[in-house]
Design a protein around this motif. Structure first.
Motif, PDB file in Angstrom:
ATOM      1  N   ARG A   1      -1.231   1.013  -7.899  1.00 52.94           N
ATOM      2  CA  ARG A   1      -2.609   1.246  -7.207  1.00 52.94           C
ATOM      3  C   ARG A   1      -2.470   1.834  -5.783  1.00 52.94           C
ATOM      4  N   ALA A   2      -1.638   3.207  -6.177  1.00 53.60           N
ATOM      5  CA  ALA A   2      -1.130   3.874  -4.915  1.00 53.60           C
ATOM      6  C   ALA A   2      -2.113   5.171  -4.912  1.00 53.60           C
TER       7      ALA A   2
ATOM      8  N   SER B   1       0.891  -1.080  -0.044  1.00 51.58           N
ATOM      9  CA  SER B   1       0.009  -0.053   0.038  1.00 51.58           C
ATOM     10  C   SER B   1       0.855   1.247  -0.033  1.00 51.58           C
ATOM     11  N   THR B   2       0.564   2.288  -0.904  1.00 50.24           N
ATOM     12  CA  THR B   2       1.543   3.376  -1.036  1.00 50.24           C
ATOM     13  C   THR B   2       0.598   4.454  -1.289  1.00 50.24           C
ATOM     14  N   ASP B   3       1.240   5.547  -0.665  1.00 53.02           N
ATOM     15  CA  ASP B   3       0.679   6.964  -0.683  1.00 53.02           C
ATOM     16  C   ASP B   3       1.650   7.702  -1.367  1.00 53.02           C
TER      17      ASP B   3
END
Length: 106
Positions: free
Chosen positions: A76-77, A51-53
């Motif tokens: 899918r960030a 999971s990446t922001d």
């Protein structure tokens, strides 16, 4: 990364063929661009499974929005763009935005 290297080459008035021939070129920023590293980047596309922001500035002069957006889509960030922000967050306003963005993800 590949696009960043190619953009830096273009900004230095150089070409990919020139980099291949010379092996290294010093960009306007003072960074050394290497043919060996460009080949490495092309041969080792990262696979993203965490999971990446991502936070970027609206006025980023290093990575354009299209490239960052494409990365975020592929990874899918989530992407947050700071209005009037730059690539390097350094002003008090930018640092405050960054702090709030980080705290919002804790």
């Amino acid at each position: 990364m590949e696009k960043l290297i190619l953009d830096m080459l273009e900004n230095a008035g150089e070409t990919e063929d020139g980099l291949r021939e010379k092996k290294t070129i010093v960009a306007a920023s003072g960074e050394t661009l290497s043919w060996e590293y460009l080949e490495y980047v092309r041969e080792n596309t990262p696979l993203w499974f965490v999971s990446t922001d991502v936070l970027c500035g609206e006025n980023d002069n290093i990575s354009d929005y299209e490239t960052v957006s494409a990365f975020c889509k592929g990874a899918r960030a989530t992407l947050t763009v700071m209005k009037n922000g730059e690539h390097w967050f350094h002003t008090p306003r930018q640092m405050g935005f960054l702090d709030g963005w980080i705290i919002g993800r804790l």
